[in-house]
Structures are given as structure tokens and as C-alpha cells.
Design a protein around this motif. Structure first.
Motif, PDB file in Angstrom:
ATOM      1  N   CYS A 177      37.993  63.472  40.104  1.00  0.00           N
ATOM      2  CA  CYS A 177      37.451  64.842  40.134  1.00  0.00           C
ATOM      3  C   CYS A 177      35.937  64.770  40.256  1.00  0.00           C
ATOM      4  O   CYS A 177      35.267  64.151  39.426  1.00  0.00           O
ATOM      5  N   ALA A 180      33.805  71.011  39.237  1.00  0.00           N
ATOM      6  CA  ALA A 180      34.603  72.201  38.961  1.00  0.00           C
ATOM      7  C   ALA A 180      33.926  73.391  39.636  1.00  0.00           C
ATOM      8  O   ALA A 180      32.710  73.576  39.506  1.00  0.00           O
ATOM      9  N   ASP A 182      33.821  77.621  40.700  1.00  0.00           N
ATOM     10  CA  ASP A 182      34.238  78.993  40.389  1.00  0.00           C
ATOM     11  C   ASP A 182      33.105  79.943  40.750  1.00  0.00           C
ATOM     12  O   ASP A 182      31.967  79.527  41.020  1.00  0.00           O
ATOM     13  N   VAL A 270      38.065  70.720  41.544  1.00  0.00           N
ATOM     14  CA  VAL A 270      39.104  71.553  40.949  1.00  0.00           C
ATOM     15  C   VAL A 270      38.642  73.008  40.928  1.00  0.00           C
ATOM     16  O   VAL A 270      37.464  73.313  40.742  1.00  0.00           O
ATOM     17  N   ALA A 271      39.597  73.922  41.134  1.00  0.00           N
ATOM     18  CA  ALA A 271      39.312  75.358  41.168  1.00  0.00           C
ATOM     19  C   ALA A 271      40.567  76.105  40.735  1.00  0.00           C
ATOM     20  O   ALA A 271      41.633  75.512  40.534  1.00  0.00           O
ATOM     21  N   ASP A 272      40.455  77.420  40.575  1.00  0.00           N
ATOM     22  CA  ASP A 272      41.621  78.211  40.174  1.00  0.00           C
ATOM     23  C   ASP A 272      42.424  78.624  41.407  1.00  0.00           C
ATOM     24  O   ASP A 272      42.103  78.260  42.539  1.00  0.00           O
ATOM     25  N   LYS A 283      43.951  73.025  43.455  1.00  0.00           N
ATOM     26  CA  LYS A 283      44.246  74.233  42.698  1.00  0.00           C
ATOM     27  C   LYS A 283      45.545  74.027  41.919  1.00  0.00           C
ATOM     28  O   LYS A 283      46.321  73.104  42.227  1.00  0.00           O
ATOM     29  N   LEU A 301      44.441  70.191  34.779  1.00  0.00           N
ATOM     30  CA  LEU A 301      43.499  70.797  35.723  1.00  0.00           C
ATOM     31  C   LEU A 301      42.710  71.919  35.059  1.00  0.00           C
ATOM     32  O   LEU A 301      41.512  72.076  35.304  1.00  0.00           O
ATOM     33  N   SER A 302      43.386  72.688  34.200  1.00  0.00           N
ATOM     34  CA  SER A 302      42.692  73.781  33.515  1.00  0.00           C
ATOM     35  C   SER A 302      41.607  73.257  32.584  1.00  0.00           C
ATOM     36  O   SER A 302      40.531  73.854  32.469  1.00  0.00           O
ATOM     37  N   ARG A 305      38.752  72.374  34.852  1.00  0.00           N
ATOM     38  CA  ARG A 305      38.149  73.544  35.500  1.00  0.00           C
ATOM     39  C   ARG A 305      37.397  74.425  34.521  1.00  0.00           C
ATOM     40  O   ARG A 305      36.446  75.118  34.896  1.00  0.00           O
ATOM     41  N   ASN A 306      37.799  74.420  33.245  1.00  0.00           N
ATOM     42  CA  ASN A 306      37.139  75.267  32.257  1.00  0.00           C
ATOM     43  C   ASN A 306      35.678  74.900  32.032  1.00  0.00           C
ATOM     44  O   ASN A 306      34.932  75.663  31.413  1.00  0.00           O
ATOM     45  N   GLU A 309      33.560  77.533  33.585  1.00  0.00           N
ATOM     46  CA  GLU A 309      33.577  78.766  32.779  1.00  0.00           C
ATOM     47  C   GLU A 309      32.659  78.616  31.566  1.00  0.00           C
ATOM     48  O   GLU A 309      31.947  79.559  31.181  1.00  0.00           O
TER      49      GLU A 309
END
Length: 355
Positions: A177, A180, A182, A270-272, A283, A301-302, A305-306, A309
Motif C-alpha cells: 500500500c 490512502a 479520499d 487504497v480508497a473507499d 477499493k 483495507l478500512s 484507508r482510515n 480520515e
């Protein structure tokens, strides 16, 4: 016929000239004469303003309060002053003394930290409202220009990407990875006659911040200014990062086998689920009829990806202007957000933690 037409044209021209003269005279009469060069309540800035009085006392008596006021330590503040001096330094004139670089930076940081109106900051720094407006916009532009090459640089070698991927695997258990991705909607006061261009699905006007971050909460890439009505996937499709990834101009490392596996897998971002699935963009699985292996993958993955955020939350906690609509033009809002992103990286690299 021609003679009557000429008379009509001349008469219309005379009427127009007369109307313009009357309008100009009326406007001149309504314009109030300037009452003062400097507002009386602002004339004691050098002896009563924050930067000349309270700052020196807080440095020795309560540095924690000063850090909360400026969102950084005095060491970090002085370093920024030195970096910004070539960009925003002004010479004194016979009419008045120029605002120092340190005071310009202090005004800007307080505006970013609180999101207060320029009228509110006027009573703290004893500077005119229009002056504060120009100072904030010019200083934000200078911050981004002076720091972006050092503190907001997109990796461009195999070694740099591999180091980021290794950090993601060690911290968030997601191998191969490289970042991330977003988007975040930044609330603004929409300009006049813009229609629904800035009106998004959350029922407020905004511009979009598209960002990619690493495992250490640092921005790797930012692009600001897209219309709020656009989705994150649509913004990404037109941003420079999407083009660079598609053309492989960022020098992503070649495919590498996963830990405890022999099959080679490409390095990804990684993305949503609003983003498209690409060989370089990962994703989550669809949430319908998931088996346990899909759930485990989505959980991993979450976690990775977080990070992006969390970065948005850290920026909004340190710079509270992101928590309220910006009463500036979209162009100025773009410069402010870019300055916040590069300041976030700067403070993170210098390990200046805001509590």
C-alpha cells in the motif's frame, strides 16, 4: 430620412452624456470624505497590540497558552518567520511603519486556528479589517509557496514508495500500500451568480479537497478547488494524480509478492467504494452477500484507508476554520486550504503536537 436619423442619434447621445454626468455628480456628493488615515482605536498597535505586548509576556510566563493561541511553539513560529521573510517582508515608509513578518504570520495563524471574522481579529491585533484580509491571503499564499517543495512533495522513486508501503504494512497490516486516498468537502460562502455549482449533496456550498496521505498522517498529494456538487470519484478522474498514476509517471515499484505468499501483486492506493477499481487503486468488496474472507479484506483495507480520515480530523482540530463556512471567494479558500495542508506536514515533521 437620413437627416432625421442623424438628429435621433445626436439627441440620444446628448441624453446619455447628460445622464452620465448627473450620475457621476450624485455619486460624488454621496461619497463621504475620509475621516482619518488610521482609525483612532488602532493607533496604539505598537504599544497595545497582541504581537507587541502579550506575545512577549506569554513566551516567558505561559508558553502553553501561546502554543494554543498560535497552534505551534515559538521555535516553529520563528522558523516560519525566517522562511517567509523573503516573500512577505515590507519596507517602512515616511507615512507609516510596515507590519512585520512575525505579526503577519501571527494574524494568519490565529485566523486559521479559530476561523474568527476579520472584525473580531481587528480588536485583538489592532489592525484594520481590510488590512487583515490582505495579510491573511498574502501570507497563506507565501506559506504554500515557501514550504511546498520541502514539506509537500510527492514521492517519485521506487525507494520512497517502498518505504511508505513498508510503513503501511507495519502499522496497519496492509501490504503493498503506497497511500490512502479520499476527498473532503470544505464549506464556503458561495459567490454570487454561481448557481448550484458549489452546492453539494450535504446541502451546503463547498469546494473539494482531494488528498492522498501516508501511514504517518502526512499529505503526499493535495488538489483543491473542485466544485462541491461533484463526487469524489469524478474529482479524482480529472485531477493530476489520476493522470500520473495511469501513465505510471510516479515510478511506482514493480509488483511484489505478498508476505507468506508467492504470487506477485501490484502496489496500490487504497480508497473507499466511490472510487473506480484500477490496478493501482484498491477499493473494498461490495457489501452484498459477503463471505468471511471478503469481510476480513474489507476490515484490513478500512484500517489502512482510515488514515486519510484521521488526517482530515487532525487538521480540523488544529485549524478550526475548516469547521465553519469560509466567508471568502473560492480562489482564496483554495489558497487557505493549501496553506493548512502544508502547515500540517510542517508541524508533523517537526513533531509539534497540538493538545
Amino acid at each position: 430620412m437620413n437627416k432625421n436619423r442623424k438628429i435621433t442619434i445626436v439627441t440620444a447621445a446628448l441624453c446619455l452624456i447628460t445622464s452620465l454626468k448627473a450620475w457621476k455628480k450624485k455619486r460624488t456628493q454621496q461619497r463621504k470624505p475620509k475621516q482619518w488615515w488610521i482609525r483612532p482605536g488602532l493607533r496604539n498597535r505598537c504599544t497595545s497590540g497582541f504581537y507587541s505586548t502579550l506575545r512577549s509576556k506569554l513566551v516567558s510566563q505561559d508558553p502553553k497558552w501561546l502554543k494554543n493561541f498560535l497552534r505551534m511553539t515559538m521555535e516553529d513560529f520563528d522558523f516560519l518567520v525566517a522562511r517567509l521573510t523573503p516573500h512577505i517582508y515590507k519596507l517602512n515608509t515616511r507615512f507609516r511603519e510596515a507590519i512585520s513578518v512575525g505579526e503577519r504570520l501571527a494574524v494568519t495563524l490565529r485566523y486559521l486556528a479559530t476561523g474568527d471574522s476579520f472584525s473580531s481579529l481587528m480588536s485583538v491585533f489592532l489592525l484594520g479589517k481590510t488590512t487583515i484580509c490582505h495579510v491573511v491571503h498574502n501570507t497563506c499564499s507565501a506559506i504554500f509557496k515557501a514550504l511546498k517543495d520541502e514539506f509537500l512533495k510527492v514521492p517519485n522513486t521506487h525507494e520512497e514508495w517502498t518505504e511508505i508501503a513498508e510503513c503501511f504494512y507495519q502499522r496497519w497490516n496492509f501490504p503493498n500500500c503506497c497511500g490512502a486516498l479520499d476527498g473532503k468537502h470544505i464549506a464556503i460562502q458561495a459567490p454570487a451568480n454561481c448557481g448550484s455549482e458549489y452546492f453539494n449533496y450535504k446541502k451546503y456550498n463547498s469546494i473539494v479537497l482531494m488528498a492522498m496521505v501516508d501511514a504517518d498522517y502526512k499529505f503526499l498529494f493535495v488538489e483543491v478547488g473542485a466544485y462541491g456538487r461533484e463526487s469524489d470519484g469524478g474529482v479524482f478522474a480529472r485531477c493530476a494524480l489520476s493522470t500520473a498514476l495511469a501513465e505510471n509517471s510516479l515510478n511506482f515499484p514493480p509488483a511484489k509478492s505478498l508476505p507468506h505468499e508467492s504470487d506477485e501483486m501490484p502496489f496500490v492506493i487504497v480508497a473507499d467504494d466511490v472510487f473506480p477499481l484500477k490496478t493501482y487503486l484498491m477499493k473494498p468488496f461490495s457489501f452484498r452477500n459477503q463471505v468471511m474472507s471478503f469481510k476480513i479484506f474489507n476490515y484490513r483495507l478500512s484500517r489502512a484507508r482510515n488514515v486519510v480520515e484521521n488526517v482530515f480530523g487532525i487538521c480540523a482540530s488544529r485549524f478550526r476554520i475548516l469547521r465553519r463556512p469560509m466567508d471568502v471567494t473560492p480562489e482564496h479558500a483554495t489558497v487557505i486550504v493549501l496553506a493548512i495542508c502544508v502547515l500540517h506536514n510542517y508541524l508533523l515533521i517537526r513533531k509539534s503536537i497540538y493538545i
